[in-house]
Structures are given as structure tokens and as C-alpha cells.
Design a protein around this motif. Sequence first.
Motif, PDB file in Angstrom:
ATOM      1  N   MET A  84       0.963  -1.182   0.039  1.00 19.01           N
ATOM      2  CA  MET A  84       0.307   0.350  -0.429  1.00 19.01           C
ATOM      3  C   MET A  84       1.359   1.043  -0.309  1.00 19.01           C
ATOM      4  SD  MET A  84      -3.258  -0.866   2.523  1.00 19.01           S
ATOM      5  CE  MET A  84      -3.907   0.154   2.380  1.00 19.01           C
ATOM      6  N   LEU A  85       1.689   1.534   1.432  1.00 25.27           N
ATOM      7  CA  LEU A  85       2.635   2.783   0.431  1.00 25.27           C
ATOM      8  C   LEU A  85       3.589   2.767  -0.699  1.00 25.27           C
ATOM      9  CD1 LEU A  85       3.952   4.913   1.898  1.00 25.27           C
ATOM     10  CD2 LEU A  85       5.826   2.936   2.886  1.00 25.27           C
ATOM     11  N   LEU A  86       4.062   1.696  -1.165  1.00 26.34           N
ATOM     12  CA  LEU A  86       4.704   1.463  -2.434  1.00 26.34           C
ATOM     13  C   LEU A  86       4.002   2.155  -3.690  1.00 26.34           C
ATOM     14  CD1 LEU A  86       6.958   1.122  -4.170  1.00 26.34           C
ATOM     15  CD2 LEU A  86       7.016  -1.207  -4.286  1.00 26.34           C
ATOM     16  N   GLY A  87       1.934   1.557  -3.253  1.00 28.06           N
ATOM     17  CA  GLY A  87       1.866   2.398  -4.046  1.00 28.06           C
ATOM     18  C   GLY A  87       0.941   3.457  -4.382  1.00 28.06           C
ATOM     19  N   ALA A  88       0.869   3.782  -2.570  1.00 27.87           N
ATOM     20  CA  ALA A  88       1.273   5.023  -3.062  1.00 27.87           C
ATOM     21  C   ALA A  88       2.113   6.350  -3.177  1.00 27.87           C
ATOM     22  CB  ALA A  88       0.927   5.925  -1.246  1.00 27.87           C
ATOM     23  N   LEU A  89       3.018   5.700  -2.869  1.00 21.67           N
ATOM     24  CA  LEU A  89       4.734   6.592  -3.062  1.00 21.67           C
ATOM     25  C   LEU A  89       4.744   6.400  -4.996  1.00 21.67           C
ATOM     26  CD1 LEU A  89       6.996   5.068  -0.600  1.00 21.67           C
ATOM     27  CD2 LEU A  89       5.707   7.605  -0.893  1.00 21.67           C
ATOM     28  N   LEU A  90       4.085   5.404  -5.881  1.00 23.88           N
ATOM     29  CA  LEU A  90       3.961   5.841  -7.200  1.00 23.88           C
ATOM     30  C   LEU A  90       2.721   6.384  -7.166  1.00 23.88           C
ATOM     31  CD1 LEU A  90       4.645   1.388  -7.452  1.00 23.88           C
ATOM     32  CD2 LEU A  90       6.477   3.502  -8.810  1.00 23.88           C
TER      33      LEU A  90
ATOM     34  N   GLY B 236     -14.460   3.675  -4.416  1.00 21.53           N
ATOM     35  CA  GLY B 236     -14.765   5.027  -5.577  1.00 21.53           C
ATOM     36  C   GLY B 236     -13.758   6.012  -5.305  1.00 21.53           C
ATOM     37  N   ILE B 237     -12.606   5.484  -4.860  1.00 24.28           N
ATOM     38  CA  ILE B 237     -11.622   6.265  -4.997  1.00 24.28           C
ATOM     39  C   ILE B 237     -10.381   5.713  -6.081  1.00 24.28           C
ATOM     40  CG2 ILE B 237      -9.363   6.961  -3.663  1.00 24.28           C
ATOM     41  CD1 ILE B 237     -11.036   6.926  -1.394  1.00 24.28           C
ATOM     42  N   GLY B 238     -10.029   6.166  -7.175  1.00 25.71           N
ATOM     43  CA  GLY B 238      -9.188   6.486  -7.524  1.00 25.71           C
ATOM     44  C   GLY B 238      -8.022   5.899  -7.519  1.00 25.71           C
ATOM     45  N   ALA B 239      -6.841   4.415  -7.184  1.00 26.98           N
ATOM     46  CA  ALA B 239      -5.787   4.254  -6.187  1.00 26.98           C
ATOM     47  C   ALA B 239      -4.859   3.546  -7.766  1.00 26.98           C
ATOM     48  CB  ALA B 239      -5.352   3.817  -5.171  1.00 26.98           C
ATOM     49  N   THR B 240      -3.440   3.599  -7.058  1.00 27.99           N
ATOM     50  CA  THR B 240      -2.568   2.330  -7.729  1.00 27.99           C
ATOM     51  C   THR B 240      -2.459   1.740  -6.650  1.00 27.99           C
ATOM     52  OG1 THR B 240      -1.086   4.582  -8.804  1.00 27.99           O
ATOM     53  CG2 THR B 240      -0.381   2.412  -8.444  1.00 27.99           C
ATOM     54  N   ARG B 241      -2.508  -0.054  -7.544  1.00 25.71           N
ATOM     55  CA  ARG B 241      -1.748  -0.931  -6.808  1.00 25.71           C
ATOM     56  C   ARG B 241      -0.881  -1.764  -7.488  1.00 25.71           C
ATOM     57  NH1 ARG B 241      -4.791  -7.162  -6.214  1.00 25.71           N
ATOM     58  NH2 ARG B 241      -3.409  -7.543  -4.384  1.00 25.71           N
ATOM     59  N   ALA B 242       0.474  -1.271  -6.215  1.00 29.85           N
ATOM     60  CA  ALA B 242       1.159  -2.041  -6.835  1.00 29.85           C
ATOM     61  C   ALA B 242       1.753  -3.860  -6.569  1.00 29.85           C
ATOM     62  CB  ALA B 242       2.681  -1.653  -5.125  1.00 29.85           C
ATOM     63  N   VAL B 243       1.653  -4.030  -7.493  1.00 28.14           N
ATOM     64  CA  VAL B 243       1.729  -5.685  -7.552  1.00 28.14           C
ATOM     65  C   VAL B 243       3.283  -6.205  -7.882  1.00 28.14           C
ATOM     66  CG1 VAL B 243       0.308  -8.261  -8.753  1.00 28.14           C
ATOM     67  CG2 VAL B 243      -0.243  -5.825  -8.568  1.00 28.14           C
ATOM     68  N   VAL B 244       3.692  -7.352  -6.613  1.00 31.18           N
ATOM     69  CA  VAL B 244       4.918  -8.391  -6.569  1.00 31.18           C
ATOM     70  C   VAL B 244       4.564  -9.419  -7.076  1.00 31.18           C
ATOM     71  CG1 VAL B 244       6.920  -8.163  -5.996  1.00 31.18           C
ATOM     72  CG2 VAL B 244       6.018  -6.445  -4.704  1.00 31.18           C
TER      73      VAL B 244
ATOM     74  N   VAL C 221      -1.383  14.774  -4.103  1.00 32.18           N
ATOM     75  CA  VAL C 221      -2.174  13.376  -3.458  1.00 32.18           C
ATOM     76  C   VAL C 221      -1.930  12.222  -4.632  1.00 32.18           C
ATOM     77  CG1 VAL C 221      -4.123  12.833  -2.093  1.00 32.18           C
ATOM     78  CG2 VAL C 221      -3.294  15.470  -3.031  1.00 32.18           C
ATOM     79  N   GLY C 222      -1.945  11.287  -3.750  1.00 34.56           N
ATOM     80  CA  GLY C 222      -1.870  10.407  -4.176  1.00 34.56           C
ATOM     81  C   GLY C 222      -2.554   8.663  -2.899  1.00 34.56           C
ATOM     82  N   TYR C 223      -2.458   7.893  -3.683  1.00 33.52           N
ATOM     83  CA  TYR C 223      -3.241   6.871  -3.235  1.00 33.52           C
ATOM     84  C   TYR C 223      -2.865   5.053  -3.213  1.00 33.52           C
ATOM     85  CZ  TYR C 223      -6.998  10.223  -2.358  1.00 33.52           C
ATOM     86  OH  TYR C 223      -7.411  11.682  -1.605  1.00 33.52           O
ATOM     87  N   GLY C 224      -2.665   4.669  -2.292  1.00 30.46           N
ATOM     88  CA  GLY C 224      -2.105   3.157  -2.777  1.00 30.46           C
ATOM     89  C   GLY C 224      -3.098   2.436  -2.165  1.00 30.46           C
ATOM     90  N   ALA C 225      -3.101   1.012  -2.798  1.00 34.12           N
ATOM     91  CA  ALA C 225      -4.829   0.319  -2.804  1.00 34.12           C
ATOM     92  C   ALA C 225      -4.371  -0.855  -1.925  1.00 34.12           C
ATOM     93  CB  ALA C 225      -5.298   0.182  -4.137  1.00 34.12           C
ATOM     94  N   GLY C 226      -4.511  -1.691  -1.009  1.00 31.50           N
ATOM     95  CA  GLY C 226      -4.387  -2.308  -0.371  1.00 31.50           C
ATOM     96  C   GLY C 226      -5.507  -3.745  -1.475  1.00 31.50           C
ATOM     97  N   GLY C 227      -4.900  -4.937  -1.426  1.00 31.49           N
ATOM     98  CA  GLY C 227      -5.296  -5.805  -1.856  1.00 31.49           C
ATOM     99  C   GLY C 227      -7.242  -6.297  -2.038  1.00 31.49           C
ATOM    100  N   ARG C 228      -7.733  -5.651  -0.966  1.00 33.28           N
ATOM    101  CA  ARG C 228      -8.864  -6.092  -1.003  1.00 33.28           C
ATOM    102  C   ARG C 228      -9.696  -5.037  -1.045  1.00 33.28           C
ATOM    103  NH1 ARG C 228     -10.303  -6.786   4.289  1.00 33.28           N
ATOM    104  NH2 ARG C 228      -8.404  -6.361   5.156  1.00 33.28           N
TER     105      ARG C 228
END
Length: 382
Positions: A15-21, A53-61, A208-215
Motif C-alpha cells: 500500500m505504501l509503495l502504491g501510494a508513492l507510485l 470509489g477512489i481511484g488508486a494505484t496498487r503495487a503488484v509484486v 496527493v496519492g492513493y495506494g490500494a490494498g489487495g482487498r
Amino acid sequence: MILWLNPVSGISGDMLLGALLDLGAPLDDVKAAVARTGLDGWDLRAERVTRGGIGATRAVVDVTDQATERAAAELLARVADVPVAARAVREIAEVEAGIHGIDPDRVHLHEIGGLDTVVDTVGVAAALDLLGVEELHCGPLALGSGTVSTRHGVLPVPAPATAALLARAGAPVVGAGDGETVTPTGAALLVAAGARFGPLPAMTLQAVGYGAGGRDPAERANVLQAMLGVAAGAGERMLLLETNVDDVTGEVLGHLVGRLLDAGAADAWLSPIVMKKGRPAHTVHVLVAPERAADCERIVLAETGSLGLRRTPVDRAALPRRSTAVEVEGHRIRLKHGPWGVKPEHDDVAAAAAALGLPLREVVRRAADIGRLAPHTSEEFR
């Protein structure tokens, strides 16, 4: 740069990595940092998803080695040259050693022993560096409850390692219902990056950024909100535009200054000079943010007929300020507030003074007095 995290749905390494991306850390550069560890058989992707409803980035490893159990020493060897990542892994190893009553050098990590931990920790460290983060601040962490199944059996949530890490950091926490919301990796990265816990610090917000969790639970937007900015009052990078003119009337120059201010220039002014052959002339000066410079350049060249102008990068120290509005006998007057006082807008004061038949200085005094006493209900920070 200042980074503030708002973990209302918790925090994990991805989630933190996704937010930074999402804030703009270049994915290719982050991947290059991970590649320098010599790790093989992995990939990192940034996926656009929606959570609540919030667009976010999910970091997928993705890793080809699916093992989740590994000696902490092996992970430490992978991240040894990345200080933030190395400290995060050491923090996890130390709290695990304390929980199990063994030496940290003998700690064997189970659920967080996978190679994805290397990608998460090194990726976060690289992204913080790429974004120029010098201070990390974090709000209260939303902690879940209940139980989680692990190699050691059913354990309480938050997991013992997570709880120990947050206690080390003196982190403020709040309840967030059932389920795990803060992972050991997420907690360790906060400790490793030197996070300060508390409210949003005073800063000029830039992204402002949003990192997404998997669920994607129905009851909560499973995102980590991240805000990036510069300290209030810190230097701002600006451009100074200048041109010399000796064939433009005073009326046109006065009109030009007004147009530039309306176009978003931070300031515009004129200086009398003497040019070649003793000709009286003026220098037009424009202080403007880089993103508005092109518009101001077009205005200067069009209004003056000049064939060119100079651009000089400058740093401006700007104190925090806000704008409000008050009424003096029914006439609206805008006020600008700074740390040292209140200043009414001249055009509003002049209009009110003419309508009321009062001296200009009297309207200035009344407006300033009202502004100093009035509650700040219409503040507009900039």
C-alpha cells in the motif's frame, strides 16, 4: 519535501509503495533500484484500481520463488546497501527475536520471509528518495482486530510483530473493526523511515496519492492516502521575466502590469532606466511560477512589442498567508492576512470609500479592525 500518510484503512508495504507510485515516483527507476540488489525472478507492476470509489494505484509484486519462509539474515543480505530497507528488515528481525526469545541472528521469518518483502522495502526506499522526501509524518494507524492464521497457529490481530513495532515507534492507533489492517512490513517501514506521528504538518500541498490494498471491502475505502508538499514558508522556485522597453507609453505599461497580475503572476513591476544614447526607458519585471510563465511571456511580448525577454530562475521565501472578506457598512472588502498583520485590498477600499463618502484611511482602519476580530470562516489558504 514532506510526506504525510493518512492510514485510515491501515498500511502495508505494498500500500505504501502504491501510494508513492501514485504520487509520481517513476516505476522504471524504482524497478532499477530493486534490480541493483541482484534479486532474480520478480516483477513489479502498478495497476489502476478503485477502492470505495477512489481511484488508486496498487503495487503488484510477482515472484517466481513463492516461498514465504526465509532466514532474516538472507533478506538482510539482499537489502544491505539500501539503508531504509535494511533497517526495516532488522526491525522485524529484532521484534521477532524478542517475541520468540531467541537471538536476532537466528530469526526465521515465516509469512513475511518471501522475496516480495525485498521488492516492497527496497521499492519504498527508492521511491522516497526519488520523490525527495526529507520528512515523513503519519496520522493515527487504524488497527484491526480478531485473529489470523500463521505458521505458528492462530494469532491475535494485530500480529505480535506489528504490535511490537508500533510500540517501539510510539505510534498512535485507533480501532478499525475485524481483520488485519497493518502488516509487520508496513509498520517496519514507518519505523525505518523515521516517521513522526501526529496531525498533518503545515505545508504547501503539491500532490496527493492513493495506494490500494489487495482487498476491496464494502464498508471502507481500502486505500492509504499520501500527501506530498513543502514546508510552509519554505523557498519556492519561481521565474523572473524581464525586458527593457523605450517606446511604450506609461498608460500601456500600467495596463500591462494589471494584465500580468490577472494572468497569475505573483508580482509585476516597472523600473525606470536609461538605455543607449541616453534614452529614458523602463524594465518590465514579472515574478511568476514556472507553470504560468508561458502565459505571462505571451502577454509581455504582445503588449510591448518587444522582440524578446530574459528568464532567470529565482527562489522565493513565502510566509503562509490567507484571504478573507469582511463588510464595512454593506461593502465587501477582501483582506490578506500574514503572520504580522492584515491588509485590505486597495480596489475594494477605494470603491467603499467613494460610495460611503469616507476617507480612504478610515475604511482601511475599519476593515482591518473587523478582520482581526472576525472568526476565520472563509479562509482561503494559498
